[in-house]
Design a protein around this motif. Sequence first.
Motif, PDB file in Angstrom:
ATOM      1  N   ASP A   1      -2.053   7.368 -10.228  1.00 23.76           N
ATOM      2  CA  ASP A   1      -2.752   6.253  -9.585  1.00 23.76           C
ATOM      3  C   ASP A   1      -2.456   6.235  -8.097  1.00 23.76           C
ATOM      4  OD1 ASP A   1      -3.941   5.239 -11.937  1.00 23.76           O
ATOM      5  OD2 ASP A   1      -1.991   4.413 -12.525  1.00 23.76           O
ATOM      6  N   SER A   2      -3.238   5.442  -7.374  1.00 24.85           N
ATOM      7  CA  SER A   2      -3.049   5.307  -5.930  1.00 24.85           C
ATOM      8  C   SER A   2      -3.402   3.889  -5.509  1.00 24.85           C
ATOM      9  CB  SER A   2      -3.946   6.307  -5.192  1.00 24.85           C
ATOM     10  OG  SER A   2      -4.053   5.933  -3.828  1.00 24.85           O
ATOM     11  N   SER A   3      -2.710   3.414  -4.484  1.00 31.49           N
ATOM     12  CA  SER A   3      -2.993   2.070  -3.955  1.00 31.49           C
ATOM     13  C   SER A   3      -4.275   2.045  -3.133  1.00 31.49           C
ATOM     14  CB  SER A   3      -1.820   1.607  -3.086  1.00 31.49           C
ATOM     15  OG  SER A   3      -1.701   2.463  -1.964  1.00 31.49           O
ATOM     16  N   GLU A   4      -4.880   3.209  -2.921  1.00 31.31           N
ATOM     17  CA  GLU A   4      -6.077   3.283  -2.058  1.00 31.31           C
ATOM     18  C   GLU A   4      -7.165   2.312  -2.521  1.00 31.31           C
ATOM     19  OE1 GLU A   4      -6.963   4.674   1.449  1.00 31.31           O
ATOM     20  OE2 GLU A   4      -4.986   4.689   0.531  1.00 31.31           O
ATOM     21  N   GLN A   5      -7.248   2.098  -3.804  1.00 33.94           N
ATOM     22  CA  GLN A   5      -8.253   1.183  -4.375  1.00 33.94           C
ATOM     23  C   GLN A   5      -8.093  -0.248  -3.859  1.00 33.94           C
ATOM     24  OE1 GLN A   5      -7.301   0.518  -8.679  1.00 33.94           O
ATOM     25  NE2 GLN A   5      -5.469   1.728  -8.264  1.00 33.94           N
ATOM     26  N   PHE A   6      -6.941  -0.597  -3.321  1.00 33.73           N
ATOM     27  CA  PHE A   6      -6.695  -1.958  -2.834  1.00 33.73           C
ATOM     28  C   PHE A   6      -6.744  -2.061  -1.311  1.00 33.73           C
ATOM     29  CE2 PHE A   6      -4.011  -1.236  -6.673  1.00 33.73           C
ATOM     30  CZ  PHE A   6      -4.787  -1.954  -7.567  1.00 33.73           C
ATOM     31  N   ARG A   7      -6.923  -0.918  -0.627  1.00 33.85           N
ATOM     32  CA  ARG A   7      -6.777  -0.898   0.816  1.00 33.85           C
ATOM     33  C   ARG A   7      -7.761  -1.835   1.531  1.00 33.85           C
ATOM     34  NH1 ARG A   7      -4.056   1.967   4.411  1.00 33.85           N
ATOM     35  NH2 ARG A   7      -3.377   3.432   2.825  1.00 33.85           N
TER      36      ARG A   7
ATOM     37  N   LEU B   1       0.845  -1.207   0.000  1.00 34.27           N
ATOM     38  CA  LEU B   1       0.000   0.000   0.000  1.00 34.27           C
ATOM     39  C   LEU B   1       0.875   1.250   0.000  1.00 34.27           C
ATOM     40  CD1 LEU B   1      -2.848  -0.887   2.532  1.00 34.27           C
ATOM     41  CD2 LEU B   1      -2.989  -0.837   0.026  1.00 34.27           C
ATOM     42  N   ALA B   2       2.014   1.182   0.704  1.00 34.43           N
ATOM     43  CA  ALA B   2       2.912   2.339   0.757  1.00 34.43           C
ATOM     44  C   ALA B   2       3.785   2.437  -0.493  1.00 34.43           C
ATOM     45  CB  ALA B   2       3.790   2.271   2.002  1.00 34.43           C
ATOM     46  N   CYS B   3       4.198   1.300  -1.034  1.00 30.51           N
ATOM     47  CA  CYS B   3       5.228   1.382  -2.098  1.00 30.51           C
ATOM     48  C   CYS B   3       4.772   0.968  -3.484  1.00 30.51           C
ATOM     49  CB  CYS B   3       6.510   0.653  -1.707  1.00 30.51           C
ATOM     50  SG  CYS B   3       6.415  -0.806  -0.766  1.00 30.51           S
ATOM     51  N   TRP B   4       3.482   0.766  -3.676  1.00 26.41           N
ATOM     52  CA  TRP B   4       2.981   0.343  -4.984  1.00 26.41           C
ATOM     53  C   TRP B   4       3.247   1.400  -6.060  1.00 26.41           C
ATOM     54  CZ3 TRP B   4      -1.709   1.624  -7.929  1.00 26.41           C
ATOM     55  CH2 TRP B   4      -1.979   0.712  -8.956  1.00 26.41           C
ATOM     56  N   LEU B   5       3.616   0.901  -7.259  1.00 24.63           N
ATOM     57  CA  LEU B   5       3.803   1.761  -8.431  1.00 24.63           C
ATOM     58  C   LEU B   5       3.015   1.140  -9.569  1.00 24.63           C
ATOM     59  CD1 LEU B   5       5.316   4.044 -10.040  1.00 24.63           C
ATOM     60  CD2 LEU B   5       7.142   2.362 -10.439  1.00 24.63           C
ATOM     61  N   SER B   6       1.997   1.827 -10.038  1.00 27.12           N
ATOM     62  CA  SER B   6       1.194   1.269 -11.137  1.00 27.12           C
ATOM     63  C   SER B   6       2.024   1.245 -12.416  1.00 27.12           C
ATOM     64  CB  SER B   6      -0.072   2.097 -11.350  1.00 27.12           C
ATOM     65  OG  SER B   6       0.254   3.323 -11.986  1.00 27.12           O
ATOM     66  N   TYR B   7       1.637   0.405 -13.340  1.00 28.66           N
ATOM     67  CA  TYR B   7       2.359   0.323 -14.617  1.00 28.66           C
ATOM     68  C   TYR B   7       2.246   1.647 -15.387  1.00 28.66           C
ATOM     69  CZ  TYR B   7       2.606  -4.766 -13.887  1.00 28.66           C
ATOM     70  OH  TYR B   7       2.864  -6.023 -13.395  1.00 28.66           O
ATOM     71  N   ASP B   8       1.090   2.302 -15.285  1.00 35.61           N
ATOM     72  CA  ASP B   8       0.956   3.593 -15.983  1.00 35.61           C
ATOM     73  C   ASP B   8       1.885   4.646 -15.367  1.00 35.61           C
ATOM     74  OD1 ASP B   8      -0.891   2.529 -17.704  1.00 35.61           O
ATOM     75  OD2 ASP B   8      -2.638   3.495 -16.780  1.00 35.61           O
ATOM     76  N   ASP B   9       1.950   4.658 -14.034  1.00 32.94           N
ATOM     77  CA  ASP B   9       2.846   5.638 -13.391  1.00 32.94           C
ATOM     78  C   ASP B   9       4.308   5.301 -13.669  1.00 32.94           C
ATOM     79  OD1 ASP B   9       0.820   7.248 -12.420  1.00 32.94           O
ATOM     80  OD2 ASP B   9       0.747   6.268 -10.462  1.00 32.94           O
ATOM     81  N   LEU B  10       4.632   4.029 -13.719  1.00 34.24           N
ATOM     82  CA  LEU B  10       5.999   3.634 -14.081  1.00 34.24           C
ATOM     83  C   LEU B  10       6.338   4.145 -15.479  1.00 34.24           C
ATOM     84  CD1 LEU B  10       8.671   2.016 -13.887  1.00 34.24           C
ATOM     85  CD2 LEU B  10       7.392   0.006 -14.659  1.00 34.24           C
ATOM     86  N   THR B  11       5.407   3.988 -16.393  1.00 28.91           N
ATOM     87  CA  THR B  11       5.643   4.428 -17.773  1.00 28.91           C
ATOM     88  C   THR B  11       5.854   5.943 -17.820  1.00 28.91           C
ATOM     89  OG1 THR B  11       4.223   2.619 -18.515  1.00 28.91           O
ATOM     90  CG2 THR B  11       4.708   4.355 -20.119  1.00 28.91           C
TER      91      THR B  11
END
Length: 268
Positions: free
Chosen positions: A230-236, A178-188
């Motif tokens: 993006d945000s990891s909030e969707q997975f919280r 939740l703290a360190c997630w990086l979406s593929y779109d944000d990585l791109t």
Amino acid sequence: AQYRRLLLTGAGGGLGKVLRPRLAAFAATVRVSDLAAVLAQDAAPHEEVQPCNLADRAAVDALVTGCDAIVHLGGVSVERPFEEILEANIKGVFHIYEAARRHGVKRVVFASSNHVTGFYRQDQVIDSHDLRRPDGYYGLSKSYGEDMAQLYFDRYGIETVSIRIGNSFPTAKDRRALACWLSYDDLTELLRCSLFTPQVGHTVVYGMSDNNGVWWNNRHAAHLGFAPRDSSEQFRAAVEAQPLPAADDPVRMYQGGMFTATGPFEPQ
Ligand code: 15L
């Protein structure tokens, strides 16, 4: 702006596979490389496929020939015995920079890792000027790669963005993610900023999405203009339904999570 020929190492890995089609926007030609055993040989129209073992200096020199930028994801991506890390990551990153110097490559994006600072605790917030605290041989090799990048900038003017990638998978699967997630779109998007921002010198940036409760402050990389969407909030909710690990469990204590307790693999 576009590069003429961009080299992608580690093209057969988890992120390499995701990025292959996405890099078409950044270069006329993308030369994709990995060990022959893991590299899918079917090339898209914008791609050249060139298998290579990063431990082989002459092969890396040939690989870099004709490229004007490098996205270096190649190497071992988890904690492993030292000898494996030595070949793929430590010798590998030297071979990449030495070839970059010989062939006039001016920009490298280096896939570093949060494991360069994995021994900070999860209740600390750090930035890229804090002392590195690698959590294993893997993290140590990424720390070495960052030093290599700095050396080749100071001596030869080759610019690098070292991205300390957090946790880049389709979803955030646990509390640490939740703290360190990086979406593929944000990585791109971070790759785009890293490839095309002028005058980055050697910039170190943490690769994370716009998550809540992050451990990393990217104040020293503001010039990249990276704005995650993006945000990891969707997975919280799904993650917090999982049992809470014990307070002294490395996955709850340290930013590097389990990596802080994996290996060494040498006989006791
Ligand atoms: C890494 O550096 C690994 O390459 C990746 O597989 C993840 O484990 C990630 O770190 C992480 O810290 O979650």
